[in-house]
Scaffold this active site. Structure first.
Site, PDB file in Angstrom:
ATOM      1  N   HIS A  58     -16.975  13.162  -7.390  1.00 14.98           N
ATOM      2  CA  HIS A  58     -16.638  14.126  -8.440  1.00 14.98           C
ATOM      3  C   HIS A  58     -15.404  13.658  -9.189  1.00 14.98           C
ATOM      4  O   HIS A  58     -14.568  12.921  -8.641  1.00 14.98           O
ATOM      5  CB  HIS A  58     -16.415  15.527  -7.853  1.00 14.98           C
ATOM      6  CG  HIS A  58     -15.194  15.676  -7.016  1.00 14.98           C
ATOM      7  ND1 HIS A  58     -13.970  16.057  -7.520  1.00 14.98           N
ATOM      8  CD2 HIS A  58     -14.994  15.496  -5.679  1.00 14.98           C
ATOM      9  CE1 HIS A  58     -13.076  16.120  -6.543  1.00 14.98           C
ATOM     10  NE2 HIS A  58     -13.666  15.778  -5.409  1.00 14.98           N
ATOM     11  N   ASP A  72     -13.633  16.045 -11.304  1.00 14.26           N
ATOM     12  CA  ASP A  72     -12.771  17.176 -11.642  1.00 14.26           C
ATOM     13  C   ASP A  72     -11.622  17.217 -10.654  1.00 14.26           C
ATOM     14  O   ASP A  72     -11.672  16.577  -9.587  1.00 14.26           O
ATOM     15  CB  ASP A  72     -13.552  18.491 -11.643  1.00 14.26           C
ATOM     16  CG  ASP A  72     -14.125  18.854 -10.282  1.00 14.26           C
ATOM     17  OD1 ASP A  72     -14.709  17.963  -9.635  1.00 14.26           O
ATOM     18  OD2 ASP A  72     -14.021  20.023  -9.861  1.00 14.26           O
ATOM     19  N   ASP A 121      -8.318  12.207  -4.975  1.00 14.46           N
ATOM     20  CA  ASP A 121      -9.368  13.235  -4.882  1.00 14.46           C
ATOM     21  C   ASP A 121      -9.903  13.561  -6.267  1.00 14.46           C
ATOM     22  O   ASP A 121      -9.482  14.503  -6.887  1.00 14.46           O
ATOM     23  CB  ASP A 121      -8.786  14.478  -4.212  1.00 14.46           C
ATOM     24  CG  ASP A 121      -9.808  15.562  -3.964  1.00 14.46           C
ATOM     25  OD1 ASP A 121     -11.008  15.273  -3.991  1.00 14.46           O
ATOM     26  OD2 ASP A 121      -9.394  16.724  -3.759  1.00 14.46           O
ATOM     27  N   GLU A 159     -16.711  20.227  -8.448  1.00 14.62           N
ATOM     28  CA  GLU A 159     -16.565  20.251  -6.992  1.00 14.62           C
ATOM     29  C   GLU A 159     -15.406  21.135  -6.546  1.00 14.62           C
ATOM     30  O   GLU A 159     -15.515  21.874  -5.561  1.00 14.62           O
ATOM     31  CB  GLU A 159     -16.368  18.831  -6.460  1.00 14.62           C
ATOM     32  CG  GLU A 159     -16.471  18.702  -4.951  1.00 14.62           C
ATOM     33  CD  GLU A 159     -15.187  19.007  -4.188  1.00 14.62           C
ATOM     34  OE1 GLU A 159     -15.253  19.276  -2.982  1.00 14.62           O
ATOM     35  OE2 GLU A 159     -14.097  18.987  -4.828  1.00 14.62           O
ATOM     36  N   HIS A 208       3.911  57.230  -5.729  1.00 15.14           N
ATOM     37  CA  HIS A 208       5.338  57.031  -5.475  1.00 15.14           C
ATOM     38  C   HIS A 208       5.595  57.266  -3.991  1.00 15.14           C
ATOM     39  O   HIS A 208       5.264  58.336  -3.457  1.00 15.14           O
ATOM     40  CB  HIS A 208       6.127  58.039  -6.327  1.00 15.14           C
ATOM     41  CG  HIS A 208       7.607  57.816  -6.320  1.00 15.14           C
ATOM     42  ND1 HIS A 208       8.378  57.902  -5.181  1.00 15.14           N
ATOM     43  CD2 HIS A 208       8.467  57.533  -7.333  1.00 15.14           C
ATOM     44  CE1 HIS A 208       9.644  57.683  -5.475  1.00 15.14           C
ATOM     45  NE2 HIS A 208       9.730  57.456  -6.785  1.00 15.14           N
ATOM     46  N   THR A 238       8.789  50.839  -5.392  1.00 18.82           N
ATOM     47  CA  THR A 238       8.434  51.752  -4.301  1.00 18.82           C
ATOM     48  C   THR A 238       7.079  52.389  -4.556  1.00 18.82           C
ATOM     49  O   THR A 238       6.971  53.596  -4.812  1.00 18.82           O
ATOM     50  CB  THR A 238       9.519  52.829  -4.136  1.00 18.82           C
ATOM     51  OG1 THR A 238       9.684  53.499  -5.393  1.00 18.82           O
ATOM     52  CG2 THR A 238      10.825  52.223  -3.694  1.00 18.82           C
ATOM     53  N   ARG A 273     -13.281  29.250   9.156  1.00 15.62           N
ATOM     54  CA  ARG A 273     -13.890  27.918   9.146  1.00 15.62           C
ATOM     55  C   ARG A 273     -14.862  27.866  10.322  1.00 15.62           C
ATOM     56  O   ARG A 273     -14.485  28.112  11.462  1.00 15.62           O
ATOM     57  CB  ARG A 273     -12.825  26.835   9.299  1.00 15.62           C
ATOM     58  CG  ARG A 273     -11.839  26.778   8.151  1.00 15.62           C
ATOM     59  CD  ARG A 273     -12.418  26.168   6.895  1.00 15.62           C
ATOM     60  NE  ARG A 273     -11.460  26.221   5.803  1.00 15.62           N
ATOM     61  CZ  ARG A 273     -11.651  25.666   4.608  1.00 15.62           C
ATOM     62  NH1 ARG A 273     -12.779  25.040   4.352  1.00 15.62           N
ATOM     63  NH2 ARG A 273     -10.739  25.763   3.663  1.00 15.62           N
ATOM     64  N   HIS A 332      -4.674  17.992  -3.216  1.00 16.35           N
ATOM     65  CA  HIS A 332      -4.468  19.381  -3.639  1.00 16.35           C
ATOM     66  C   HIS A 332      -2.989  19.761  -3.665  1.00 16.35           C
ATOM     67  O   HIS A 332      -2.662  20.925  -3.890  1.00 16.35           O
ATOM     68  CB  HIS A 332      -5.220  20.377  -2.746  1.00 16.35           C
ATOM     69  CG  HIS A 332      -6.703  20.284  -2.845  1.00 16.35           C
ATOM     70  ND1 HIS A 332      -7.537  21.310  -2.449  1.00 16.35           N
ATOM     71  CD2 HIS A 332      -7.528  19.309  -3.304  1.00 16.35           C
ATOM     72  CE1 HIS A 332      -8.791  20.960  -2.646  1.00 16.35           C
ATOM     73  NE2 HIS A 332      -8.811  19.755  -3.162  1.00 16.35           N
TER      74      HIS A 332
END
Length: 494
Positions: A116, A118, A149, A183, A244, A346, A359, A461
């Protein structure tokens, strides 16, 4: 001290190329600056697939990729995969997928390379030391968003075909490319394209190679597994509007309190998943796996230093690798709807949504995990006797992928690494998720290998992502050698 603790220039001088690859390797060495400049041109394109305002850059990146392959004489098609619907209902054209073919000799294997082009978002003010879209060479490291990557690995495969062509050498196998531009945001439209072309483009493909991953250490690696990912939203809704806390606090059951309460029941402080049925579904760690993990090169202190932590959840190498790769994990990523700005406010939020993921690994199933998580959270929520409403949604259900390391593809990979780097590779798994691997496996029925060239410290990343010149150039030689090794696999008569 082993070879991977030596300075890079010593490793380079100790690498002896076998005679039969000498001419190809010399070609790569003599063209390495040209390869770096091509990578510079590619990194300069801000092909961030998550930014709708940069969609034109993404289309440009796909056109550049297609033109590069066309200039090499490949049979190239830009495949339209449709549109992407945005949250506001607007529709945006998805970047076309590049499908290219080099060679059609039926007596040869056909290898399909997936990649990829992107990238993840990047801005200098995010903490980069260099301009992220201006490839910068510092001490042999090529810094830039997408360098590792996945633009350099894609280019290394392209350089592999170029080298054969330049020297008028026949490719030892037919080579196909599938290169996408979505991707990083979930490969929108790609699965439908693979299904549609299963009996055409993929009909004569024997093997699929993915190089969208990296080494674990300085030792080269072959990747044979990835974890899946079940991503959830848990929404708790109460009052019709924000309240509130001074006026209404102590009189209403607050959605945020409910949400924090149920999130705390997902996992223990020691990392044990508390959802019934999750741990029971996990395939047990075999003695063979334990031995494999024991032999892998992995430095715990370097791992801690890389993350900037003083303590990990486990102290042994095997436990750390196993829990990183082949056991499930629960991670809480954020809460939407809560006050998150600077200063104080608040407020009692009327509706809050937690985002968390699990995962998953063999033998877990996303559909089963969805039911387990949903039923469990509703049962926990019911015990709170809250009048608020809970809604649990699974928005991603990507399956894990696992290959047979005894398959000839891995035998070929081991031989190629040995020839180029003069060491045996580590056999590793990835803790992250590469859904396309499982898609390829399920839809096409083809065998897959992940053959990485990215370094363990490339910062995917993250800020200051890089690809070392060494990995880029020697990785190209690895791919050249790998095609020769795959060509040795006995072809099964149709």
């Amino acid at each position: 001290m082993n070879i991977w603790q030596l300075p890079v220039f010593l490793v380079l001088t100790s690498n002896v190329s076998p005679f039969q690859f000498g001419e190809l390797f010399q070609y790569v060495d003599s063209h390495q600056q040209e390869y770096v400049e091509t990578l510079r041109d590619w990194v300069a394109v801000e092909s961030d697939s998550s930014d709708m305002l940069k969609r034109s850059d993404l289309h440009q990146m796909m056109d550049m990729t297609a033109e590069k392959l066309r200039a090499m004489g490949g049979k190239v098609e830009l495949v339209d995969i449709g549109e992407q619907e945005l949250p506001d209902g607007q529709k945006l054209a998805l970047p076309k997928v590049v499908a290219a073919t080099f060679g059609s000799d039926p007596s040869k294997h056909t290898v399909c390379v997936y990649g990829h082009v992107d990238v993840q978002p990047a801005k200098k003010e995010d903490g980069w030391s260099t301009e992220p879209y201006n490839l910068t060479d510092i001490n042999g490291n090529l810094y830039g968003r997408g360098a590792s990557d996945n633009k350099a690995p894609v280019l290394a495969w392209i350089h592999t075909v170029e080298a054969y062509q330049a020297l008028n050498q026949d490719l030892p196998v037919n080579v196909k490319f599938i290169i996408e531009g979505m991707e990083e945001t979930g490969s929108n439209g790609l699965e439908a394209m693979i299904v549609a072309q299963r009996d055409t483009f993929f009909s004569n493909v024997d093997y699929i190679v993915i190089s969208d991953c990296g080494w674990l250490s300085r030792r080269p690696a072959l990747t044979y597994g990835t974890r899946g990912n079940c991503y959830f939203f848990a929404e708790v809704e109460g009052p019709k509007q924000d309240l509130h806390s001074g006026v209404f606090g102590g009189t209403v059951m607050e959605p945020m309190t409910d949400l924090i309460g149920i999130l705390d029941t997902l996992i223990s402080p020691s990392g044990k998943i508390l959802i019934p049925g999750i741990r029971e579904a996990v395939a047990p760690l075999s003695d063979e796996e334990w031995k494999m993990y024991q032999d892998i090169e992995f430095d715990i202190e370097s791992y801690k230093n890389k993350m900037g932590v003083d303590q990990l959840m486990y102290s042994s190498k095997v436990d750390l690798l196993a829990h990183r790769w082949r056991y499930p994990t629960v991670s809480i990523h954020g809460i939407e709807g809560a006050f998150s700005g600077s200063g104080s406010k608040t407020v009692i939020p009327a509706k809050v949504t937690a985002k968390f993921s699990i995962r998953q690994v063999p033998d877990m199933d996303p559909a089963v995990v969805k039911k387990q998580v949903t039923d469990y959270l509703h049962s926990v929520f019911a015990k709170r006797k809250s009048p608020n409403k809970l809604k649990v949604t699974m928005i991603i259900g990507a399956k894990p992928w696992l290959a047979d390391t005894k398959h000839p593809l891995y035998t070929a990979g081991k031989a190629a690494v040995k020839r180029v780097f003069n060491v045996d590779p580590d056999l590793i798994r990835e803790g992250g998720t590469i859904p396309i691997a499982r898609t390829f496996q399920d839809v096409t029925g083809k065998s897959i290998i992940m053959l990485p060239i990215g370094g363990f410290d490339d910062g995917l990343h993250s800020q200051n992502e890089k690809m070392s010149r060494y990995n880029y150039i020697e990785g190209t030689k690895l791919f050249i050698t790998y095609l020769h090794e795959v060509a040795k696999i006995k072809k099964t008569p149709v």
